[in-house]
Design a protein around this motif. Structure first.
Motif, PDB file in Angstrom:
ATOM      1  N   GLU A 211       0.470  -1.105  -0.121  1.00  0.00           N
ATOM      2  CA  GLU A 211      -0.094  -0.332   0.114  1.00  0.00           C
ATOM      3  C   GLU A 211       0.468   1.383  -0.224  1.00  0.00           C
ATOM      4  OE1 GLU A 211      -3.100   2.347  -0.541  1.00  0.00           O
ATOM      5  OE2 GLU A 211      -2.822  -0.624  -0.464  1.00  0.00           O
ATOM      6  N   LYS A 212       1.624   1.468   0.617  1.00  0.00           N
ATOM      7  CA  LYS A 212       2.433   2.593   0.847  1.00  0.00           C
ATOM      8  C   LYS A 212       3.134   2.589  -0.427  1.00  0.00           C
ATOM      9  CE  LYS A 212       3.067   2.337   5.903  1.00  0.00           C
ATOM     10  NZ  LYS A 212       4.130   1.973   6.891  1.00  0.00           N
ATOM     11  N   PHE A 213       3.838   1.747  -1.124  1.00  0.00           N
ATOM     12  CA  PHE A 213       5.115   1.990  -2.100  1.00  0.00           C
ATOM     13  C   PHE A 213       3.962   1.612  -3.568  1.00  0.00           C
ATOM     14  CE2 PHE A 213       8.408  -0.482  -5.288  1.00  0.00           C
ATOM     15  CZ  PHE A 213       9.029   0.932  -4.398  1.00  0.00           C
ATOM     16  N   ASN A 214       3.260   1.972  -3.398  1.00  0.00           N
ATOM     17  CA  ASN A 214       1.719   2.071  -4.784  1.00  0.00           C
ATOM     18  C   ASN A 214       1.730   1.356  -5.140  1.00  0.00           C
ATOM     19  OD1 ASN A 214      -0.369   3.489  -6.223  1.00  0.00           O
ATOM     20  ND2 ASN A 214       1.453   4.875  -7.967  1.00  0.00           N
ATOM     21  N   CYS A 215       1.357   0.041  -4.994  1.00  0.00           N
ATOM     22  CA  CYS A 215       1.577  -1.535  -5.855  1.00  0.00           C
ATOM     23  C   CYS A 215       0.473  -2.149  -4.927  1.00  0.00           C
ATOM     24  CB  CYS A 215       2.261  -2.543  -6.206  1.00  0.00           C
ATOM     25  SG  CYS A 215       3.743  -2.775  -4.582  1.00  0.00           S
ATOM     26  N   GLY A 216      -0.442  -1.851  -4.770  1.00  0.00           N
ATOM     27  CA  GLY A 216      -1.995  -1.815  -3.711  1.00  0.00           C
ATOM     28  C   GLY A 216      -2.342  -3.283  -3.615  1.00  0.00           C
ATOM     29  N   ILE A 217      -2.757  -3.909  -2.891  1.00  0.00           N
ATOM     30  CA  ILE A 217      -3.529  -5.246  -2.789  1.00  0.00           C
ATOM     31  C   ILE A 217      -4.743  -5.301  -3.106  1.00  0.00           C
ATOM     32  CG2 ILE A 217      -3.321  -7.901  -1.749  1.00  0.00           C
ATOM     33  CD1 ILE A 217      -0.613  -7.402  -0.809  1.00  0.00           C
ATOM     34  N   GLU A 218      -5.877  -5.914  -3.805  1.00  0.00           N
ATOM     35  CA  GLU A 218      -7.057  -5.423  -3.945  1.00  0.00           C
ATOM     36  C   GLU A 218      -7.327  -7.136  -2.657  1.00  0.00           C
ATOM     37  OE1 GLU A 218      -9.571  -6.296  -7.490  1.00  0.00           O
ATOM     38  OE2 GLU A 218      -9.344  -4.596  -7.166  1.00  0.00           O
ATOM     39  N   GLY A 219      -6.949  -8.147  -2.459  1.00  0.00           N
ATOM     40  CA  GLY A 219      -7.233  -9.313  -2.086  1.00  0.00           C
ATOM     41  C   GLY A 219      -5.896 -10.231  -1.584  1.00  0.00           C
ATOM     42  N   TRP A 220      -5.375 -10.216  -0.687  1.00  0.00           N
ATOM     43  CA  TRP A 220      -5.224 -11.015   0.174  1.00  0.00           C
ATOM     44  C   TRP A 220      -5.202 -12.498   0.845  1.00  0.00           C
ATOM     45  CZ3 TRP A 220      -0.120 -12.341  -0.788  1.00  0.00           C
ATOM     46  CH2 TRP A 220       1.023 -12.159   0.194  1.00  0.00           C
ATOM     47  N   HIS A 221      -4.903 -13.629   0.653  1.00  0.00           N
ATOM     48  CA  HIS A 221      -5.606 -15.055   1.065  1.00  0.00           C
ATOM     49  C   HIS A 221      -4.349 -16.580   0.498  1.00  0.00           C
ATOM     50  CE1 HIS A 221      -6.870 -16.971  -2.780  1.00  0.00           C
ATOM     51  NE2 HIS A 221      -6.858 -16.096  -3.050  1.00  0.00           N
ATOM     52  N   THR A 222      -4.198 -17.143   1.661  1.00  0.00           N
ATOM     53  CA  THR A 222      -3.658 -18.251   1.337  1.00  0.00           C
ATOM     54  C   THR A 222      -4.584 -18.643   0.623  1.00  0.00           C
ATOM     55  OG1 THR A 222      -5.475 -19.850   2.833  1.00  0.00           O
ATOM     56  CG2 THR A 222      -3.311 -18.493   3.726  1.00  0.00           C
ATOM     57  N   GLU A 223      -3.554 -19.700  -0.712  1.00  0.00           N
ATOM     58  CA  GLU A 223      -4.312 -20.177  -1.272  1.00  0.00           C
ATOM     59  C   GLU A 223      -4.018 -22.124  -1.138  1.00  0.00           C
ATOM     60  OE1 GLU A 223      -5.697 -21.314  -4.228  1.00  0.00           O
ATOM     61  OE2 GLU A 223      -6.033 -19.662  -5.154  1.00  0.00           O
ATOM     62  N   SER A 224      -4.516 -22.959  -2.207  1.00  0.00           N
ATOM     63  CA  SER A 224      -4.106 -24.265  -1.679  1.00  0.00           C
ATOM     64  C   SER A 224      -2.624 -24.347  -1.704  1.00  0.00           C
ATOM     65  CB  SER A 224      -5.361 -24.764  -3.006  1.00  0.00           C
ATOM     66  OG  SER A 224      -5.543 -26.268  -1.710  1.00  0.00           O
ATOM     67  N   GLY A 225      -2.141 -25.322  -1.455  1.00  0.00           N
ATOM     68  CA  GLY A 225      -0.870 -25.659  -1.183  1.00  0.00           C
ATOM     69  C   GLY A 225      -0.377 -25.210   0.219  1.00  0.00           C
ATOM     70  N   PRO A 226       0.582 -26.100   0.465  1.00  0.00           N
ATOM     71  CA  PRO A 226       2.128 -25.847   1.839  1.00  0.00           C
ATOM     72  C   PRO A 226       2.648 -24.453   1.210  1.00  0.00           C
ATOM     73  CG  PRO A 226       2.375 -27.354   0.373  1.00  0.00           C
ATOM     74  CD  PRO A 226       1.094 -27.204  -0.540  1.00  0.00           C
ATOM     75  N   GLY A 227       2.391 -23.127   2.100  1.00  0.00           N
ATOM     76  CA  GLY A 227       3.074 -22.249   2.090  1.00  0.00           C
ATOM     77  C   GLY A 227       2.734 -20.816   0.935  1.00  0.00           C
ATOM     78  N   VAL A 228       1.433 -21.301   0.366  1.00  0.00           N
ATOM     79  CA  VAL A 228       0.913 -20.192  -0.889  1.00  0.00           C
ATOM     80  C   VAL A 228       0.325 -19.270  -0.194  1.00  0.00           C
ATOM     81  CG1 VAL A 228      -0.077 -20.722  -3.024  1.00  0.00           C
ATOM     82  CG2 VAL A 228       1.688 -21.926  -1.744  1.00  0.00           C
ATOM     83  N   PHE A 229       0.538 -17.915  -0.923  1.00  0.00           N
ATOM     84  CA  PHE A 229      -0.440 -16.831  -0.693  1.00  0.00           C
ATOM     85  C   PHE A 229      -0.875 -16.859  -1.851  1.00  0.00           C
ATOM     86  CE2 PHE A 229       1.512 -15.125   3.476  1.00  0.00           C
ATOM     87  CZ  PHE A 229       0.570 -16.223   4.056  1.00  0.00           C
ATOM     88  N   GLU A 230      -1.753 -15.581  -2.055  1.00  0.00           N
ATOM     89  CA  GLU A 230      -2.393 -15.279  -3.467  1.00  0.00           C
ATOM     90  C   GLU A 230      -2.550 -13.659  -2.989  1.00  0.00           C
ATOM     91  OE1 GLU A 230      -5.582 -15.281  -6.775  1.00  0.00           O
ATOM     92  OE2 GLU A 230      -5.622 -17.319  -5.971  1.00  0.00           O
ATOM     93  N   ALA A 231      -1.957 -12.990  -3.983  1.00  0.00           N
ATOM     94  CA  ALA A 231      -2.903 -11.009  -4.306  1.00  0.00           C
ATOM     95  C   ALA A 231      -3.152 -11.007  -5.614  1.00  0.00           C
ATOM     96  CB  ALA A 231      -1.063 -10.476  -3.841  1.00  0.00           C
ATOM     97  N   ALA A 232      -4.249 -10.389  -5.077  1.00  0.00           N
ATOM     98  CA  ALA A 232      -4.860  -9.404  -6.347  1.00  0.00           C
ATOM     99  C   ALA A 232      -4.326  -8.141  -6.133  1.00  0.00           C
ATOM    100  CB  ALA A 232      -5.956 -10.008  -6.421  1.00  0.00           C
ATOM    101  N   LEU A 233      -3.729  -7.898  -7.154  1.00  0.00           N
ATOM    102  CA  LEU A 233      -3.371  -6.187  -7.117  1.00  0.00           C
ATOM    103  C   LEU A 233      -4.242  -5.278  -7.381  1.00  0.00           C
ATOM    104  CD1 LEU A 233       0.239  -6.346  -8.476  1.00  0.00           C
ATOM    105  CD2 LEU A 233      -0.701  -6.885  -6.326  1.00  0.00           C
ATOM    106  N   SER A 234      -4.704  -4.067  -6.834  1.00  0.00           N
ATOM    107  CA  SER A 234      -5.919  -3.307  -7.497  1.00  0.00           C
ATOM    108  C   SER A 234      -5.120  -2.911  -8.700  1.00  0.00           C
ATOM    109  CB  SER A 234      -5.327  -1.997  -6.593  1.00  0.00           C
ATOM    110  OG  SER A 234      -5.435  -2.487  -4.750  1.00  0.00           O
ATOM    111  N   PHE A 235      -6.521  -3.112  -9.598  1.00  0.00           N
ATOM    112  CA  PHE A 235      -6.329  -2.431 -11.074  1.00  0.00           C
ATOM    113  C   PHE A 235      -5.870  -0.939 -11.787  1.00  0.00           C
ATOM    114  CE2 PHE A 235      -9.981  -0.471 -12.890  1.00  0.00           C
ATOM    115  CZ  PHE A 235     -10.624  -0.301 -12.284  1.00  0.00           C
ATOM    116  N   GLY A 236      -5.627  -0.847 -12.805  1.00  0.00           N
ATOM    117  CA  GLY A 236      -5.465   0.596 -12.880  1.00  0.00           C
ATOM    118  C   GLY A 236      -4.728   0.667 -14.773  1.00  0.00           C
ATOM    119  N   GLU A 237      -4.449   1.238 -14.796  1.00  0.00           N
ATOM    120  CA  GLU A 237      -4.037   1.487 -15.923  1.00  0.00           C
ATOM    121  C   GLU A 237      -3.305   0.599 -16.591  1.00  0.00           C
ATOM    122  OE1 GLU A 237      -1.795   2.995 -19.355  1.00  0.00           O
ATOM    123  OE2 GLU A 237      -0.790   3.653 -17.134  1.00  0.00           O
TER     124      GLU A 237
END
Length: 488
Positions: A211-237
């Motif tokens: 958020e502070k570095f201007n590449c904000g995350i829209e959705g942030w959660h664990t994904e199915s897999g050991p130690g796996v995360f998923e990030a959906a970045l806020s859309f833009g131009e």
């Protein structure tokens, strides 16, 4: 696109913007999507902000481990002395790095010193060139990115020692087999609300730093897999989105270092588990930001029900994607390991396929009635998290625009609900099964990639992939040794 001049940073405003700073960090992007840069004094930065500065072209003459390509490529080679190219700071990319005492940060783009045109292989330049074809027609593009990634943490080498004194994953793997490397958490637990609390400071640290570095995350959660995360970045131009996608990995890797964690964006780090995707979303808009993929009135006579709410422009764009996808595979699956992810039965598309809200297809159409009209878009699901986001978005945009210019028609039906990719009901062409196969198609004289990107870029990037293939062909893997050492 909406006017953004109110927030524009100019050469005149730079001294005021950096009044309390003494240094600036600069970085460009190489063909593998890796940031290459340096720290400079404020005085130096202000002196080069307008015209740019010399930057060794070897970043386009070596691979991700700084080994020069076995084939001499045009941009940078021994014959031209790995000469300097011109790196010009993009003032609109300004950020401050929160985990480095808010040091100012700018991205640069690379230009040929003789022609002052973008270096053909420069990822930011390639996307800018693709966008210019839309801009001359008064159009823009919006995009979004989703990244999945594994995370690993080497066992402590010194009990109770500070993180900085612990063995890194790279050190651990020099002395231990890959399959012994522990995941950050074990087991399959997608969308878990409790698993992130196992590493709470790290989990929230990434979100807040983005958020502070201007590449904000829209959705942030664990994904199915050991130690796996998923990030959906806020859309833009789209050009800003490519920057955000590339910088997201920089944020994650930087924050992870403080916790002794190694994030892994390679496409398929674990055998027998789904890989890491890097899905990209795209839509075309007019100068006011209106989505042009949406059809104002439902087409009751549409050949396929799936496109009843998709505009003619959207249909041509989709046809362009379907037509050209097999020819740009090295851009969306750039590594030897990328093709370990693109296999049947592992939640990854393996054919040229599409469908409305079809998550098994290569191209998922998101449109009414399951989405708002303003959210109509395509999700291209072939790329892995290892792909260079600038190249991926350039490829999607260039192929789609070619479809619009040529008024291409959709030549294959959508996948039906319940139909699997690669099954008997899938009419789509099988995508390349290896980097070698993909590069040969990309590089051939009649490739659509040459049509949309030009020979110089295709020849250069194909050469970089041939380098990867050669290294792989020469490698002797653990699997080979274990299988053959005693029995043959």
């Amino acid at each position: 696109m909406p006017d953004q001049k109110d927030n524009e940073i100019t050469l005149e405003s730079l001294p005021r913007l950096l009044a309390n700073d003494t240094k600036v960090k600069l970085a460009g992007v190489d063909v593998d999507g890796i940031l290459r840069g340096k720290l400079v004094s404020k005085k130096k930065f202000l002196s080069v902000a307008k015209e740019g500065f010399g930057f060794c072209s070897v970043i386009f003459g070596w691979d991700m481990h700084d080994q020069t390509y076995f084939k001499e490529l045009k941009v940078s080679n021994a014959e031209n002395g790995y000469h300097d190219i011109i790196a010009v700071p993009d003032l609109s990319s300004f950020r401050r790095i929160p985990w480095e005492d808010n040091v100012p940060f700018f991205l640069v783009s690379f230009f040929d010193p003789d022609t002052r045109k973008p270096v053909s292989a420069c990822p930011r330049g390639l996307l800018k060139t693709a966008m210019e074809k839309l801009q001359v027609n008064g159009l823009g593009a919006m995009a979004g990115a989703e990244y999945e990634f594994f995370q690993f943490k080497a066992p402590p080498s010194k009990p109770n020692a500070p993180v900085a004194e612990q063995s890194s994953v790279a050190t651990f793997l020099r002395e231990n087999p890959v399959n012994s490397l522990p995941s950050l958490t074990e087991g399959m637990f997608g969308y878990s609300l409790t698993r992130p609390m196992h590493n709470q400071d790290y989990y929230y640290g990434i979100f807040d730093a983005c958020e502070k570095f201007n590449c904000g995350i829209e959705g942030w959660h664990t994904e199915s897999g050991p130690g796996v995360f998923e990030a959906a970045l806020s859309f833009g131009e789209i050009q800003q989105m490519a920057d955000k996608a590339g910088l997201f990995k920089y944020v994650v890797k930087s924050v992870a270092t403080k916790y002794g964690i190694t994030p892994c964006f390679m496409a398929k780090p674990r055998q027998g588990l789904p890989g890491n995707s890097g899905h990209m979303h795209i839509s075309i808009v007019d100068k006011n930001g209106k989505n042009l993929f949406f059809r104002e009135e439902k087409d009751t006579d549409a050949e396929y029900e799936d496109i009843a709410n998709l505009s003619d422009l959207g249909r041509h764009f989709l046809a362009g994607l379907l037509d050209g996808l097999p020819d740009v595979m090295p851009l969306v699956a750039p590594n030897v390991n990328s093709y370990k992810r693109l296999v049947e039965n592992f939640w990854a598309p393996v054919t040229v396929s599409w469908g409305l809200e079809h998550r098994a297809a290569s191209i998922r159409l998101i449109a009414p009635p399951t989405a708002k009209a303003a959210a109509t878009r395509f999700e291209v699901r072939v790329p892995g998290a290892d792909a260079n986001p600038y190249y991926v978005l350039s490829a999607i945009l260039a192929l789609g625009w070619r479809g619009i210019e040529k008024k291409l028609e959709i030549k294959q039906p959508p996948l039906g609900k319940g139909q699997t990719v690669g099954g008997e009901a899938d009419p789509g062409v099988r995508l390349a099964k290896s980097l070698n196969e993909a590069t040969e198609r990309f590089h051939r004289p009649e490739s659509i990639a040459r049509e949309v990107f030009g020979d110089e870029f295709v020849d250069h990037f194909a050469g970089t992939r041939e380098h990867e293939i050669k290294l792989w062909d020469e490698a002797v893997t653990d699997w080979e040794v274990k299988r053959y050492i005693e029995t043959v």
